[in-house]
Design a protein around this motif. Structure first.
Motif, short mmCIF file in Angstrom:
data_model
loop_
_atom_site.label_atom_id
_atom_site.label_comp_id
_atom_site.label_asym_id
_atom_site.label_seq_id
_atom_site.Cartn_x
_atom_site.Cartn_y
_atom_site.Cartn_z
N TRP A 189 1.59 13.61 -3.94
CA TRP A 189 1.00 12.58 -5.00
C TRP A 189 1.86 11.41 -5.26
CZ3 TRP A 189 -4.08 12.25 -5.56
CH2 TRP A 189 -4.93 13.24 -5.45
N LEU A 190 3.14 11.52 -5.22
CA LEU A 190 4.12 10.33 -5.44
C LEU A 190 4.08 9.56 -4.20
CD1 LEU A 190 7.18 12.30 -7.38
CD2 LEU A 190 5.26 10.74 -8.33
N TRP A 191 4.30 10.30 -3.14
CA TRP A 191 4.28 9.35 -1.81
C TRP A 191 2.95 8.86 -1.68
CZ3 TRP A 191 8.00 7.83 0.87
CH2 TRP A 191 8.99 8.69 1.12
N ALA A 192 1.91 9.36 -2.12
CA ALA A 192 0.50 8.78 -1.90
C ALA A 192 0.57 7.40 -2.94
CB ALA A 192 -0.60 9.69 -2.42
N GLY A 193 0.91 7.57 -3.97
CA GLY A 193 0.91 6.58 -5.06
C GLY A 193 1.88 5.30 -4.70
N THR A 194 3.03 5.72 -4.11
CA THR A 194 4.02 4.69 -3.66
C THR A 194 3.44 4.04 -2.42
OG1 THR A 194 5.54 6.17 -4.65
CG2 THR A 194 6.44 4.37 -3.00
N LEU A 195 3.00 4.66 -1.38
CA LEU A 195 2.37 3.98 -0.52
C LEU A 195 1.37 3.27 -0.61
CD1 LEU A 195 3.13 6.88 2.08
CD2 LEU A 195 4.42 4.62 2.06
N ALA A 196 0.35 3.65 -1.55
CA ALA A 196 -0.73 2.71 -2.01
C ALA A 196 -0.51 1.86 -2.63
CB ALA A 196 -1.80 3.54 -2.88
N ALA A 197 0.56 1.63 -3.54
CA ALA A 197 1.06 0.41 -4.22
C ALA A 197 1.50 -0.50 -3.31
CB ALA A 197 2.15 0.62 -5.10
N LEU A 198 2.44 -0.18 -2.05
CA LEU A 198 2.68 -0.89 -1.39
C LEU A 198 1.76 -1.65 -0.28
CD1 LEU A 198 6.11 0.94 0.00
CD2 LEU A 198 5.98 -1.31 -1.47
N ALA A 199 0.59 -0.76 0.02
CA ALA A 199 -0.47 -1.40 0.74
C ALA A 199 -1.17 -2.37 -0.02
CB ALA A 199 -1.33 -0.09 0.97
N GLY A 200 -1.21 -2.15 -1.47
CA GLY A 200 -1.76 -3.15 -2.24
C GLY A 200 -0.99 -4.51 -2.11
N LEU A 201 0.26 -4.37 -1.61
CA LEU A 201 0.96 -5.76 -1.57
C LEU A 201 1.02 -6.48 -0.25
CD1 LEU A 201 4.29 -4.73 -3.41
CD2 LEU A 201 2.76 -6.64 -4.34
N SER A 202 0.23 -5.78 0.57
CA SER A 202 -0.02 -6.07 2.01
C SER A 202 -1.04 -6.99 2.42
CB SER A 202 0.27 -5.06 2.97
OG SER A 202 -1.19 -4.10 2.89
N ARG A 203 -2.06 -6.78 1.67
CA ARG A 203 -3.39 -7.41 2.00
C ARG A 203 -4.36 -7.35 0.99
NH1 ARG A 203 -5.18 -9.43 6.19
NH2 ARG A 203 -7.21 -9.24 5.46
N PRO A 204 -5.26 -8.32 0.57
CA PRO A 204 -6.34 -8.28 -0.39
C PRO A 204 -7.09 -7.05 -0.41
CG PRO A 204 -6.13 -10.39 0.61
CD PRO A 204 -5.44 -9.52 1.47
N ASN A 205 -7.46 -6.53 0.63
CA ASN A 205 -8.35 -5.30 0.99
C ASN A 205 -7.59 -4.07 1.00
OD1 ASN A 205 -7.23 -5.88 3.45
ND2 ASN A 205 -9.17 -5.42 4.49
N GLY A 206 -6.26 -4.14 0.61
CA GLY A 206 -5.28 -3.09 0.46
C GLY A 206 -5.55 -2.20 -0.80
N PHE A 207 -6.39 -2.81 -1.86
CA PHE A 207 -6.77 -2.15 -2.96
C PHE A 207 -7.62 -0.76 -2.47
CE2 PHE A 207 -9.94 -1.22 -6.35
CZ PHE A 207 -8.83 -0.71 -7.16
N ALA A 208 -8.20 -0.80 -1.18
CA ALA A 208 -8.76 0.49 -0.73
C ALA A 208 -8.18 1.72 -0.76
CB ALA A 208 -9.49 0.15 0.59
N VAL A 209 -6.89 1.56 -0.52
CA VAL A 209 -6.08 2.61 -0.60
C VAL A 209 -5.70 3.10 -1.79
CG1 VAL A 209 -3.68 3.70 0.13
CG2 VAL A 209 -4.87 1.71 1.31
N ALA A 210 -5.67 2.32 -2.70
CA ALA A 210 -5.49 2.64 -4.41
C ALA A 210 -6.66 3.29 -4.71
CB ALA A 210 -4.85 1.66 -5.10
N ALA A 211 -7.82 2.56 -4.38
CA ALA A 211 -9.45 3.29 -4.82
C ALA A 211 -9.18 4.74 -4.29
CB ALA A 211 -10.26 2.44 -4.15
N ALA A 212 -8.84 4.91 -3.04
CA ALA A 212 -8.91 6.54 -2.62
C ALA A 212 -8.23 7.08 -3.20
CB ALA A 212 -8.61 6.40 -1.28
N VAL A 213 -7.01 7.04 -3.69
CA VAL A 213 -5.89 7.84 -4.37
C VAL A 213 -6.49 7.91 -5.74
CG1 VAL A 213 -3.60 7.90 -5.45
CG2 VAL A 213 -3.90 7.00 -3.21
N LEU A 214 -7.15 7.01 -6.31
CA LEU A 214 -7.49 7.20 -7.84
C LEU A 214 -8.70 7.99 -7.82
CD1 LEU A 214 -7.29 3.51 -8.93
CD2 LEU A 214 -5.82 5.42 -9.77
#
Length: 396
Positions: A189-214
């Motif tokens: 989970w720590l890796w999942a959250g950290t990588l999702a946060a970085l994905a959110g910094l890469s593109r506007p639709n990067g929020f999709a990764v955070a949505a999957a984790v949440l």
């Protein structure tokens, strides 16, 4: 008493059958990466040949065209250096581009003696390989090595896979998404959250990764009645921070903390209107017989919707469904550059899982048929990718 037969007693003991050692996981991944690299290198070679035949420069087409110029500009000069004003209400600001890729370009450009365009391409190619490895790991975790290899190959043969060879952010987002989703599937989970946060910094639709984790974290919390490790809570809390922090920063800079970033996107003509803008564009395209690229775009989006339905029917894991569903929703429901929609779907690799599974079954029953399918896809991918970059002159 009958004596035992000396022939039986003296018969030599047959040699033991040789033990078949399992192939190490790295062998399957290496084969998949080799096939993927071959597909992409063939596509790049076709682009280079097309560029030379038309008097264009391959490096400029791959590393310094369309959005690549914006990323290189941000990496070199920072935000605010470039804003294009068109007719009233149409303002293209560099604040629409998320900061992770430009920051990495600047770092590589500082360390290595290459220009910003070269650094951008080097990062994109490295991210593409990292994404392919992460996709393979997910496919192997869910369905075994054959499906994993085919999943990677199919991703490398998409009609718009030429973008994976360009200085764009889709490779970076896909790499972060694949490894974050793999971390979710394996309980890291720590890796999942950290990588999702970085994905959110890469593109506007990067929020999709955070949505999957949440979504997956919420499901686990409900299923276990709150008895989950603190790592799950921490990973879920980290996941949306990257996307939210940049949106908030742009909003503060524009004087509207919650709405400033979305105003910037509206200046580019990008809004979420539940597909109304796309429907108007499709109607115009069908009535006026618009460009070939637009027709292919419509076909790709329609196939993506069908593949998502198949993914749901196959009962794919929740994080893959949420990630693909959010990307598809943003793509279908958003207005703006219609021809860019297939590019927005490039990170949605889970949509290819039903095809990879079906192709794996075909490969076992009729190998020649499976090889023919892959060959046709390869031909279409190389041909259309070259047309798109060299001849169409269409914004990607």
């Amino acid at each position: 008493m009958t004596q035992p037969s000396t022939a039986l007693l003296d018969a030599p003991t047959p040699p033991a059958a040789p033990r078949t050692l399992p192939r190490p996981p790295v062998a399957g991944a290496a084969r998949a990466l080799a096939l993927f690299a071959a597909a992409r290198l063939t596509g790049m070679l076709a682009v280079a040949v097309g560029a030379w035949l038309t008097g264009q420069k391959p490096f400029a087409l791959l590393g310094r065209s369309w959005d690549s110029l914006w990323y290189a500009g941000i990496a070199t000069h920072g935000y605010g250096a470039r804003t294009l004003h068109f007719e009233a209400g149409v303002v293209h600001s560099d604040l629409a581009f998320f900061p992770l890729y430009p920051a990495l370009i600047r770092a590589v450009h500082t360390v290595l003696p290459i220009g910003a365009g070269g650094a951008a391409l080097l990062l994109a190619w490295a991210a593409t390989l990292a994404a392919a490895l992460g996709i393979h790991r997910i496919g192997e975790h869910l369905h075994g090595r054959t499906v994993a290899t085919l999943l990677v190959v199919l991703w490398g043969l998409l009609p718009h896979s030429v973008v994976l060879s360009m200085a764009y952010t889709e490779p970076l987002l896909t790499a972060l998404a694949a490894w974050s989703l793999y971390a979710v599937l394996t309980g890291r989970w720590l890796w999942a959250g950290t990588l999702a946060a970085l994905a959110g910094l890469s593109r506007p639709n990067g929020f999709a990764v955070a949505a999957a984790v949440l979504a997956t974290a919420a499901y686990e919390i409900v299923r276990r009645r709150g008895r989950v490790p603190h790592r799950l809570w921490t990973g879920a809390a980290l996941a949306p921070l990257g996307w939210a922090s940049y949106v908030l920063w742009v909003g503060i800079r524009k004087g509207d903390p919650l709405g400033g970033y979305f105003a910037v996107q509206r200046g580019w003509g990008s809004t979420f209107d539940f597909g109304a803008g796309s429907a108007r564009f499709i109607r115009k395209m069908l009535l006026d017989g618009d460009r070939f690229v637009f027709a292919v775009t419509l076909l790709i989006v329609a196939v993506a919707v069908l593949l998502f339905a198949l993914l749901v029917l196959d009962r794919a894991p929740l994080p893959l469904l949420v990630f693909s569903g959010v990307l598809l929703l943003i793509t279908v429901g958003g207005s703006g550059f219609f021809e860019s929609k297939p590019r927005f779907l490039l990170p949605a690799f889970p949509l290819l899982l039903p095809l990879a599974c079906a192709l794996a079954r075909t490969a076992r029953a009729r190998p020649a048929h499976a090889l023919l399918v892959v060959g046709v896809l390869a031909g279409l991918s190389v041909t259309y990718g070259t047309y798109l970059i060299v001849y169409a002159h269409t914004p990607l």
